[in-house]
Design a protein around this motif. Structure first.
Motif, PDB file in Angstrom:
ATOM      1  N   LEU A   1       0.942  -1.203   0.186  1.00 27.71           N
ATOM      2  CA  LEU A   1       0.055   0.095  -0.102  1.00 27.71           C
ATOM      3  C   LEU A   1       0.898   1.433   0.183  1.00 27.71           C
ATOM      4  CD1 LEU A   1      -2.888   1.385   0.044  1.00 27.71           C
ATOM      5  CD2 LEU A   1      -2.461   1.276   2.742  1.00 27.71           C
ATOM      6  N   ARG A   2       0.845   1.850  -0.949  1.00 31.52           N
ATOM      7  CA  ARG A   2       1.469   3.074  -1.330  1.00 31.52           C
ATOM      8  C   ARG A   2       0.721   4.242  -0.605  1.00 31.52           C
ATOM      9  NH1 ARG A   2       5.917   5.464  -4.272  1.00 31.52           N
ATOM     10  NH2 ARG A   2       6.440   3.806  -5.097  1.00 31.52           N
ATOM     11  N   ALA A   3       0.971   4.887   0.445  1.00 28.02           N
ATOM     12  CA  ALA A   3       0.488   5.881   1.081  1.00 28.02           C
ATOM     13  C   ALA A   3       0.810   7.188   1.291  1.00 28.02           C
ATOM     14  CB  ALA A   3      -0.179   5.575   2.482  1.00 28.02           C
ATOM     15  N   TYR A   4       0.508   8.451   1.655  1.00 28.56           N
ATOM     16  CA  TYR A   4       1.144   9.411   1.760  1.00 28.56           C
ATOM     17  C   TYR A   4       0.625   9.847   3.090  1.00 28.56           C
ATOM     18  CZ  TYR A   4       1.961   9.192  -3.075  1.00 28.56           C
ATOM     19  OH  TYR A   4       2.414   8.669  -4.386  1.00 28.56           O
ATOM     20  N   VAL A   5       1.804  10.558   3.715  1.00 26.66           N
ATOM     21  CA  VAL A   5       1.544  11.247   5.223  1.00 26.66           C
ATOM     22  C   VAL A   5       2.097  12.541   5.174  1.00 26.66           C
ATOM     23  CG1 VAL A   5       1.560   8.999   6.308  1.00 26.66           C
ATOM     24  CG2 VAL A   5       3.938  10.451   6.180  1.00 26.66           C
ATOM     25  N   THR A   6       1.700  13.341   6.305  1.00 25.67           N
ATOM     26  CA  THR A   6       2.153  15.017   6.276  1.00 25.67           C
ATOM     27  C   THR A   6       3.492  14.926   6.841  1.00 25.67           C
ATOM     28  OG1 THR A   6       0.885  15.340   8.078  1.00 25.67           O
ATOM     29  CG2 THR A   6      -0.336  15.568   6.211  1.00 25.67           C
ATOM     30  N   GLY A   7       3.895  16.090   6.997  1.00 22.38           N
ATOM     31  CA  GLY A   7       5.399  16.146   7.531  1.00 22.38           C
ATOM     32  C   GLY A   7       5.177  16.006   9.092  1.00 22.38           C
ATOM     33  N   ASP A   8       4.037  16.398   9.489  1.00 26.07           N
ATOM     34  CA  ASP A   8       3.663  16.336  11.054  1.00 26.07           C
ATOM     35  C   ASP A   8       3.474  14.907  11.437  1.00 26.07           C
ATOM     36  OD1 ASP A   8       3.664  19.265  11.107  1.00 26.07           O
ATOM     37  OD2 ASP A   8       1.452  19.439  10.900  1.00 26.07           O
ATOM     38  N   GLN A   9       3.392  14.260  10.656  1.00 26.82           N
ATOM     39  CA  GLN A   9       2.731  12.667  10.879  1.00 26.82           C
ATOM     40  C   GLN A   9       4.216  12.003  10.684  1.00 26.82           C
ATOM     41  OE1 GLN A   9      -0.417  12.097   8.025  1.00 26.82           O
ATOM     42  NE2 GLN A   9      -1.558  11.551   9.739  1.00 26.82           N
ATOM     43  N   LEU A  10       5.066  12.383  10.008  1.00 28.94           N
ATOM     44  CA  LEU A  10       6.411  11.790   9.716  1.00 28.94           C
ATOM     45  C   LEU A  10       7.082  11.168  11.093  1.00 28.94           C
ATOM     46  CD1 LEU A  10       7.970  10.778   7.226  1.00 28.94           C
ATOM     47  CD2 LEU A  10       9.367  12.800   7.240  1.00 28.94           C
ATOM     48  N   PRO A  11       7.155  12.018  11.971  1.00 32.73           N
ATOM     49  CA  PRO A  11       8.083  11.503  13.179  1.00 32.73           C
ATOM     50  C   PRO A  11       7.271  10.331  13.762  1.00 32.73           C
ATOM     51  CG  PRO A  11       7.932  13.899  13.310  1.00 32.73           C
ATOM     52  CD  PRO A  11       6.965  13.296  12.034  1.00 32.73           C
ATOM     53  N   ALA A  12       6.205  10.178  13.601  1.00 34.73           N
ATOM     54  CA  ALA A  12       5.481   9.001  14.272  1.00 34.73           C
ATOM     55  C   ALA A  12       5.530   7.655  13.495  1.00 34.73           C
ATOM     56  CB  ALA A  12       3.860   9.347  14.711  1.00 34.73           C
TER      57      ALA A  12
ATOM     58  N   ARG B   1     -12.805  -3.555   6.384  1.00 30.29           N
ATOM     59  CA  ARG B   1     -12.128  -4.643   6.525  1.00 30.29           C
ATOM     60  C   ARG B   1     -10.608  -4.420   7.075  1.00 30.29           C
ATOM     61  NH1 ARG B   1     -11.825 -10.435   4.729  1.00 30.29           N
ATOM     62  NH2 ARG B   1     -13.717  -9.995   3.413  1.00 30.29           N
ATOM     63  N   LYS B   2     -10.192  -4.953   8.336  1.00 28.38           N
ATOM     64  CA  LYS B   2      -8.975  -4.557   8.771  1.00 28.38           C
ATOM     65  C   LYS B   2      -8.002  -5.583   8.471  1.00 28.38           C
ATOM     66  CE  LYS B   2     -10.730  -2.319  12.834  1.00 28.38           C
ATOM     67  NZ  LYS B   2     -10.904  -2.225  14.365  1.00 28.38           N
ATOM     68  N   HIS B   3      -6.738  -4.946   8.288  1.00 29.99           N
ATOM     69  CA  HIS B   3      -5.476  -5.754   7.636  1.00 29.99           C
ATOM     70  C   HIS B   3      -4.228  -5.467   8.567  1.00 29.99           C
ATOM     71  CE1 HIS B   3      -7.722  -7.414   4.226  1.00 29.99           C
ATOM     72  NE2 HIS B   3      -8.052  -6.196   4.259  1.00 29.99           N
ATOM     73  N   SER B   4      -3.618  -6.213   8.873  1.00 28.80           N
ATOM     74  CA  SER B   4      -2.318  -5.712   9.765  1.00 28.80           C
ATOM     75  C   SER B   4      -1.035  -5.558   8.620  1.00 28.80           C
ATOM     76  CB  SER B   4      -1.677  -6.793  10.771  1.00 28.80           C
ATOM     77  OG  SER B   4      -0.662  -6.406  11.115  1.00 28.80           O
ATOM     78  N   GLY B   5      -0.346  -4.376   8.616  1.00 33.53           N
ATOM     79  CA  GLY B   5       0.180  -4.245   7.726  1.00 33.53           C
ATOM     80  C   GLY B   5       1.746  -3.587   8.404  1.00 33.53           C
ATOM     81  N   SER B   6       3.048  -3.853   7.722  1.00 38.42           N
ATOM     82  CA  SER B   6       4.133  -3.422   8.359  1.00 38.42           C
ATOM     83  C   SER B   6       4.830  -2.368   7.205  1.00 38.42           C
ATOM     84  CB  SER B   6       5.183  -4.318   8.394  1.00 38.42           C
ATOM     85  OG  SER B   6       6.365  -4.219   8.768  1.00 38.42           O
ATOM     86  N   VAL B   7       5.508  -1.357   7.806  1.00 39.00           N
ATOM     87  CA  VAL B   7       6.047  -0.083   7.089  1.00 39.00           C
ATOM     88  C   VAL B   7       7.372  -0.749   6.550  1.00 39.00           C
ATOM     89  CG1 VAL B   7       6.881   2.147   7.142  1.00 39.00           C
ATOM     90  CG2 VAL B   7       4.873   1.692   8.452  1.00 39.00           C
ATOM     91  N   VAL B   8       7.618  -0.880   5.373  1.00 36.76           N
ATOM     92  CA  VAL B   8       8.727  -1.322   4.691  1.00 36.76           C
ATOM     93  C   VAL B   8       9.905  -0.081   3.943  1.00 36.76           C
ATOM     94  CG1 VAL B   8       7.715  -3.552   4.316  1.00 36.76           C
ATOM     95  CG2 VAL B   8       7.671  -1.912   2.627  1.00 36.76           C
ATOM     96  N   TRP B   9       9.108   1.135   3.663  1.00 31.24           N
ATOM     97  CA  TRP B   9       9.814   2.056   2.838  1.00 31.24           C
ATOM     98  C   TRP B   9       9.221   3.342   3.432  1.00 31.24           C
ATOM     99  CZ3 TRP B   9       8.132   5.276  -1.019  1.00 31.24           C
ATOM    100  CH2 TRP B   9       9.256   6.165  -1.372  1.00 31.24           C
ATOM    101  N   ILE B  10      10.052   4.259   3.746  1.00 30.75           N
ATOM    102  CA  ILE B  10       9.651   5.629   3.949  1.00 30.75           C
ATOM    103  C   ILE B  10      10.569   6.701   2.895  1.00 30.75           C
ATOM    104  CG2 ILE B  10       9.510   7.401   5.339  1.00 30.75           C
ATOM    105  CD1 ILE B  10       9.404   5.552   7.765  1.00 30.75           C
TER     106      ILE B  10
ATOM    107  N   VAL C   1       5.082   6.461   1.849  1.00 27.55           N
ATOM    108  CA  VAL C   1       5.408   5.498   2.481  1.00 27.55           C
ATOM    109  C   VAL C   1       4.764   4.192   1.946  1.00 27.55           C
ATOM    110  CG1 VAL C   1       5.654   6.553   4.840  1.00 27.55           C
ATOM    111  CG2 VAL C   1       3.490   5.538   4.270  1.00 27.55           C
ATOM    112  N   LYS C   2       5.629   3.042   2.046  1.00 25.69           N
ATOM    113  CA  LYS C   2       5.182   1.718   1.722  1.00 25.69           C
ATOM    114  C   LYS C   2       4.813   0.767   2.889  1.00 25.69           C
ATOM    115  CE  LYS C   2       7.346   1.785  -2.880  1.00 25.69           C
ATOM    116  NZ  LYS C   2       8.350   1.109  -3.743  1.00 25.69           N
ATOM    117  N   ILE C   3       3.566   0.156   2.743  1.00 28.40           N
ATOM    118  CA  ILE C   3       3.379  -0.852   3.972  1.00 28.40           C
ATOM    119  C   ILE C   3       2.885  -2.080   3.132  1.00 28.40           C
ATOM    120  CG2 ILE C   3       1.516  -1.208   5.536  1.00 28.40           C
ATOM    121  CD1 ILE C   3       1.096   1.992   5.665  1.00 28.40           C
TER     122      ILE C   3
END
Length: 299
Positions: free
Chosen positions: A214-225, A244-253, A277-279
């Motif tokens: 999942l290629r998603a996009y976050v703001t600069g304020d969210q990046l530290p988290a 539907r809920k799925h568990s994911g892992s951040v693999v790239w920022i 980010v890629k999840i």
């Protein structure tokens, strides 16, 4: 008439709740995967090709082959040339046999002269001549062996380029076998049996759908988290407006900011710059390429 204000109030609360539910995520994006396009490594007629869209293939599975008749004929021709060249090799034993016989004769004559000299029945000069004859024949044998060795080496070197060509043909024949290089699901096919193909021509596209990105996009304020390896919750639409809920892992920022894609909405819609980010999400069979997904950073 008093019932209408209550109806309007209930409707407003429902709309507000719906809007809150729509924004109950930190980032959003679409699912993608690493796709591999398998191309032909040889030229010729596609004699067999058993690949269909949606088919699951394992790594190492042969899915077809390209005509190799011309390659096989060329290989036979080269093998015949090598055989003809090697037939010119000298017969070492036959050519040395005559000199070996002369050496034996000369050796016997020398030994006989040595016995005669000891018995005073022959002169020393006759013995010296006999020994010189033995040395002469030995030198002739040595020279002939050297000549035969040079000739043999030269002839064998003539076959080396032919052997290299055979190795090249063997490699081309091996590449005429279409072997699936990765485990995955066929997404598209670009060829049919009996078509003429060429080196580099695409045959089919395959991808491993056991997990999607999942290629998603976050703001600069969210990046530290966000950190690599972080576990997050991925939400996808389901019937009835549910998730539907799925568990994911951040693999790239991404380490670079970019403008917000037009098709992507982030939690802070006023932000112009976001980070991709890629999840990685394990696919339970429900996820599809291009499907929309939302991310909650806190599970």
């Amino acid at each position: 008439m008093n019932r209408y204000p209550h109806i309007l109030l209930s409707l407003a609360i429902t709309i507000m709740a719906g809007c809150k539910g729509q924004n109950d995520y930190d980032a959003s994006g679409t699912f993608e995967t690493e796709e591999t396009i398998i191309s032909a490594e040889a030229s010729g007629t596609l004699q067999a090709f058993s690949v269909e869209e949606g088919q699951n293939l394992k790594k190492g599975t042969q899915v077809g082959y390209i005509d190799t008749i011309q390659l096989s004929l060329r290989k036979k021709q080269l093998e015949s040339q090598i055989e003809a060249t090697l037939s010119q090799l000298p017969d070492r034993e036959a050519q040395l046999a005559a000199l070996q016989t002369q050496l034996k004769t000369a050796t016997r004559e020398r030994n006989r002269m040595r016995n005669l000299v000891e018995a005073d029945a022959a002169t020393r000069k006759q013995l010296d001549d006999a020994e010189a004859q033995v040395d002469l024949v030995k030198d002739q044998i040595k020279a002939l062996r050297s000549s035969l060795s040079v000739s043999t080496t030269s002839i064998r070197r003539q076959t080396s380029p032919l052997e290299v060509q055979i190795e090249q043909i063997n490699d081309q024949i091996a590449k005429s076998r279409i072997v699936n290089p990765v485990t995955g699901t066929v997404l598209s096919t670009y060829a049919e049996p009996k078509e003429v193909t060429g080196v580099g021509k695409p045959l089919y596209k395959i991808a491993d759908l056991s997990s999607l990105i999942l290629r998603a996009y976050v703001t600069g304020d969210q990046l530290p988290a966000i950190r690599l390896g972080q576990q997050v919750t991925v939400l996808t639409d389901e019937k009835g407006g549910e998730y539907r809920k799925h568990s994911g892992s951040v693999v790239w920022i991404s380490d670079k900011a970019e403008f917000t894609p037009k098709t992507i909405q982030t939690k802070d819609e006023r932000a112009n710059l976001v980070y991709a980010v890629k999840i990685r999400v394990k696919n339970d069979g429900y996820l599809k390429i291009g499907m929309y997904g939302e991310v909650k950073l806190k599970q």
